[in-house]
Design a protein around this motif. Sequence first.
Motif, short mmCIF file in Angstrom:
data_model
loop_
_atom_site.label_atom_id
_atom_site.label_comp_id
_atom_site.label_asym_id
_atom_site.label_seq_id
_atom_site.Cartn_x
_atom_site.Cartn_y
_atom_site.Cartn_z
N LYS A 240 0.83 -1.20 0.00
CA LYS A 240 0.00 0.00 0.00
C LYS A 240 0.87 1.26 0.00
N SER A 260 -5.37 2.21 -0.06
CA SER A 260 -5.32 0.79 -0.38
C SER A 260 -5.59 0.47 -1.85
N ASN A 261 -6.24 1.38 -2.58
CA ASN A 261 -6.62 1.05 -3.96
C ASN A 261 -6.71 2.32 -4.80
N ASP A 262 -7.03 2.16 -6.06
CA ASP A 262 -7.06 3.29 -6.99
C ASP A 262 -8.18 4.26 -6.66
N TRP A 265 -7.00 6.42 -3.95
CA TRP A 265 -5.98 7.34 -4.47
C TRP A 265 -6.65 8.52 -5.20
N VAL A 286 -1.48 0.72 -8.14
CA VAL A 286 -1.01 0.31 -6.82
C VAL A 286 0.48 -0.02 -6.86
N GLN A 290 3.59 1.98 -5.00
CA GLN A 290 4.45 1.28 -4.04
C GLN A 290 5.92 1.41 -4.46
#
Length: 419
Positions: A240, A260-262, A265, A286, A290
Amino acid sequence: MTETGILDGIRVLTLEQVHALPWGTAFLADLGAQVIRVESVDHMQDRRSGPFPDGRAGEEWWNEGGNLAYFGARNKQSLCLETVHPKGKEVFLKLVKNCDVVTDNFRPGTMRRLGFDHESLVQVNPSIITLSCTAYGHTGPWRAAGSRARTVDAACGLSYLTGYEGGPSARASSNYMDHSVGNNVAYALLLAIYHRRRTGEGMRIDMSMQETGVSAIGPAILEAQRGISRPRLGCGHVWKAPHNVYPCRGEDRWIAIAVSNDDEWRGLRKAIGEPDWAAAPRYDTVLGRQQNRADLDVQLGRWTATQEAQTLAHHLQQHGVAAGAVLTAEELICNDHLRQRGYLQEFSNEHAPWVGPRVFAGRPFRIQEIPLEIRHVADLGEHNAQILRELAGLSGEEIESLAGEGIISNRPKATEPAP
């Protein structure tokens, strides 16, 4: 539920010091069990540990410590009895006859030397439940090793996983192992009490702090078996990003943000005003975020540094981003959310009224019918006469004789706690 609690009628005799075991037995006391804390004038770590008002111990320091009220003598009875003395041992065994549970956190071998091991106590009370809470358990090559929570952190593998990226191990919390072990103590004792109510049979419980810690790093153990190494990441995450603490306006002010995800974001980008840097293609996935987490943290940190932490946390939450201001202990005491949930309790110790009221953390769950607040904090030896008369069957003369010989006490030897 009765006014006395769901464990009304359960009697626990506990030889305990410091954090882990007292924290566990305090759960049973909160639930209405009669928990008899056997203390000694030679071992008063819990009463010495503070924190004391204004950082200074007073004339009756043994009643003034905050830790004592929070877990040590919380809702328990105090019997100050020197069990190493033959007469003290005799009294202890008389009490065992009328108890359901005996607990200790001595090193393995100590209870056997005292004649209080499970096999000996079963001869006194065939349905007794005993629990020993030690660093490494009562079997195995490490059973006699001395320890503190910090060294158990290391021996269970937890310390290897904590620390900043590329840096050495760093301790996560001074009480992580103590409180997690204490929770397991309560859990195990409740299971044993349930089993005895169904079958009439007691049991022996061998509680290990190390094994509690090992159970907390299960994913790392599974990864190691597949040849996968887990690097230290500080406040980061394996996949993450952003996932870190970021500076905010003011001195030593921070906010934690975890994406945690698009979708999250995109919510973060919108919340921070769609800056040009956030539109870079390397942040679109993701994996990309990272792999570029260091640059991402720098860019995001520049923006958060201009914001007030709690206002920003609320703003990000409104955009679907998991965020939380890093609160100080002082802020938690005044936290509206915790107060409205009834989590915080103001309590004054009747044995140290000059200390005044203190705010204590509560239990992390609510059951409407079961109050779990601090009701009483025992003075040293406060219940000597009551316990010895009602449970051991001693006469007033016998109790006075024990007091005269120093086998029971209600005051410490020292006039002030050790530094």
